[in-house]
Motif scaffolding. Structure first.
Motif, PDB file in Angstrom:
ATOM      1  N   UNK A 117       0.810  -1.210   0.000  1.00 11.75           N
ATOM      2  CA  UNK A 117       0.000   0.000   0.000  1.00 11.75           C
ATOM      3  C   UNK A 117       0.841   1.256   0.000  1.00 11.75           C
ATOM      4  N   UNK A 118       1.919   1.229   0.791  1.00 15.75           N
ATOM      5  CA  UNK A 118       2.770   2.408   0.864  1.00 15.75           C
ATOM      6  C   UNK A 118       3.508   2.648  -0.460  1.00 15.75           C
ATOM      7  N   UNK A 119       3.937   1.579  -1.098  1.00 12.03           N
ATOM      8  CA  UNK A 119       4.607   1.749  -2.395  1.00 12.03           C
ATOM      9  C   UNK A 119       3.643   2.387  -3.390  1.00 12.03           C
ATOM     10  N   UNK A 120       2.407   1.913  -3.372  1.00  9.46           N
ATOM     11  CA  UNK A 120       1.401   2.487  -4.263  1.00  9.46           C
ATOM     12  C   UNK A 120       1.122   3.947  -3.909  1.00  9.46           C
ATOM     13  N   UNK A 188      14.012   0.655   3.168  1.00 12.37           N
ATOM     14  CA  UNK A 188      13.466  -0.540   2.534  1.00 12.37           C
ATOM     15  C   UNK A 188      12.336  -0.168   1.583  1.00 12.37           C
ATOM     16  N   UNK A 189      11.498   0.762   2.026  1.00 11.27           N
ATOM     17  CA  UNK A 189      10.383   1.208   1.178  1.00 11.27           C
ATOM     18  C   UNK A 189      10.919   1.804  -0.125  1.00 11.27           C
ATOM     19  N   UNK A 190      11.954   2.608   0.000  1.00 16.52           N
ATOM     20  CA  UNK A 190      12.546   3.234  -1.184  1.00 16.52           C
ATOM     21  C   UNK A 190      13.093   2.163  -2.124  1.00 16.52           C
ATOM     22  N   UNK A 191      13.739   1.174  -1.550  1.00 18.27           N
ATOM     23  CA  UNK A 191      14.325   0.113  -2.371  1.00 18.27           C
ATOM     24  C   UNK A 191      13.233  -0.683  -3.081  1.00 18.27           C
TER      25      UNK A 191
END
Lengths: 196, 128
Positions: A117-120, A188-191
């Protein structure tokens, strides 16, 4: 989770701030767990909010919501498919493996939902679905194994223990570390965002 | 990992980089696409069989249920190139080939061990 495609929204709620995919997914998982644990499920099914008698005829959600649900269905399918991990018995590898607990599975799947969800939400990108696999010590691995990158995240049995991760682009760029599964690790989210 | 009581009279030998190790992988540690799960490489002391004293078939047949196991091979030199891993011959009375791959199996180590593993005996078809 299988109700993601049946997204409708009450007219009265259409002006409300958009609930993120993660929040909806989290809500769905929570409701499903309550239901499976024998508790009464409150409200209406996911995606069909119930607002007393004021909820008149449902109408399709905006296109962006429909595309969001469809785009991330592979994640919910992967989560649903991973329920089989809960069927593993003692010594499932003939070398002393312990079963996967419902608590560990829930933390792993909630983590995956949150990050997808956060990536989206942050980039509009769709996270690939990982393989959700058991580890003989009772922990769970989330494993992305694509031609261009590989990422392994281990959700430990002990909720107080940090999760470990490693990822690389199969060349020179890599990331490694530990994080609290209850929070969002920006690195990690950025990656993961870059990897999609 | 070998217990002290298991250690036999077999001499512990140095294992050359040029040799290979065999490792069993249980059916439940395979993904639906027939690739190996990373969880197959998580044990801090990972039991393997030194190819000098064991064939891949021997390694498989030492499993409680051989038909539920595949076998992979790893080059000793490649294992030793992974940071913090050591290859230690640890013979058992009933298995002279027994060898431990010792060291913390971080997620990075598990990923790298999986990459250097080559399937030499695939899983038997359960329907056969």
């Amino acid at each position: 989770m299988t109700k993601m495609a049946n997204a409708y929204q009450c007219l009265e709620l259409s002006a409300a701030p958009r609930q993120s995919w993660f929040e909806k997914c989290q809500e769905s998982i929570d409701r499903e767990h309550r239901s499976r644990e024998g508790e009464a499920s409150e409200g209406s099914s996911w995606g069909v909010p119930f607002v007393g008698t004021k909820c008149l005829l449902p109408r399709p959600v905006p296109d962006v919501e429909e595309s969001l649900s469809a785009a991330l269905r592979h994640i919910s399918d992967a989560i649903e498919g991973s329920r089989s991990l809960l069927q593993l018995q003692d010594d499932w590898d003939e070398a002393g493996a312990v079963p996967i607990s419902k608590q560990t599975w829930r933390r792993a799947t909630e983590f995956l939902s949150r990050y997808a969800g956060r990536v989206w939400d942050t980039s509009g990108d769709v996270l690939d679905a990982p393989d959700i696999t058991p580890v003989p010590d009772g922990s769970i691995d989330l494993h992305w194994d694509s031609p261009t990158y590989e990422m392994l995240i281990n959700i430990p049995v002990d909720p107080r223990e940090a999760a470990g991760f490693y990822g690389d682009d199969r060349d020179r760029i890599s990331i490694e570390g530990h994080f609290d599964t209850q929070s969002v690790n920006e690195g990690l989210l950025h990656w993961l965002t870059k990897a999609t | 990992m070998a217990n002290e009581s298991d250690v036999a009279a077999w001499e512990v030998e140095p294992i050359p980089d040029s040799d290979e190790l065999y490792k069993r992988v249980h059916r439940n540690l395979f993904k639906p696409d027939k690739t190996i799960m990373t969880g197959a490489f998580h044990h801090r002391s990972m039991s393997t069989d030194w190819a000098k004293y064991s064939s891949a078939d021997d390694a498989r047949n030492r499993a409680p249920t051989p038909d539920d196991n595949a076998v992979v091979k790893m080059a000793v030199s490649e294992v030793r190139q992974i940071q913090d891993l050591a290859v230690e011959h640890s013979p058992l009375s009933e298995n002279r080939s027994h060898t431990d791959v010792v060291g913390k199996k971080s997620q990075k180590v598990q990923v790298l061990l999986r990459r250097i593993s080559t399937l030499v005996i695939p899983l038997a078809d359960p329907e056969a």
